[in-house]
Design a protein around this motif. Structure first.
Motif: not given
Length: 138
Positions: A21-42
């Motif tokens: 509904l776009g009312w509340t935000a919930q934490g989803l995850e933490v992406i650990h940045r290791r290789k260039p581009g992996e974070d964009i893929e995730r």
């Protein structure tokens, strides 16, 4: 409408998601940045999985409202993901969100080790909730 909130950092990206509904935000995850581009893929996988319509990236401004080197990096990242993920990206002033997240976790007596694991996700949640609160037409 599903919004994705991001707290972009050198080593990690905190990720939060709005409810349907776009009312509340919930934490989803933490992406650990290791290789260039992996974070964009995730991020691309998350966008597709949840049907994300907009992405909100925290913009670290200086206390005098100027944008410094960290802010410029966040702007460049937001432009990159807008282009690669083909989703509208909005910048949101994130001043003091990490401080607020840390204070909340300290007040909840969360251990130092556990705080390190969730601080970025909580900061992303605060960024997204702030954006949603300011832009909701209820």
């Amino acid at each position: 409408m599903r919004w994705l909130g991001l707290d972009y950092g050198d080593k990690t990206i905190g990720v939060a998601m709005s409810d349907e509904l776009g009312w509340t935000a919930q934490g989803l995850e933490v992406i650990h940045r290791r290789k260039p581009g992996e974070d964009i893929e995730r991020l691309d996988a998350i966008v597709k999985q949840y049907g994300v319509t907009d992405i909100i990236v925290g913009l670290p401004k200086n206390m005098n409202n100027t944008i410094g080197p960290r802010g410029e990096i966040a702007v460049a990242f937001s432009e990159e993901i807008a282009q690669k993920l083909n989703v509208p990206v909005h910048l949101w002033d994130e001043r003091l969100t990490t401080v607020a997240a840390t204070r909340t976790l300290l007040e909840a007596d969360v251990s130092r080790k556990k705080r390190k694991q969730v601080i970025d996700k909580m900061a992303a949640q605060l960024i997204l909730q702030g954006y949603m609160d300011a832009n909701m037409k209820r």
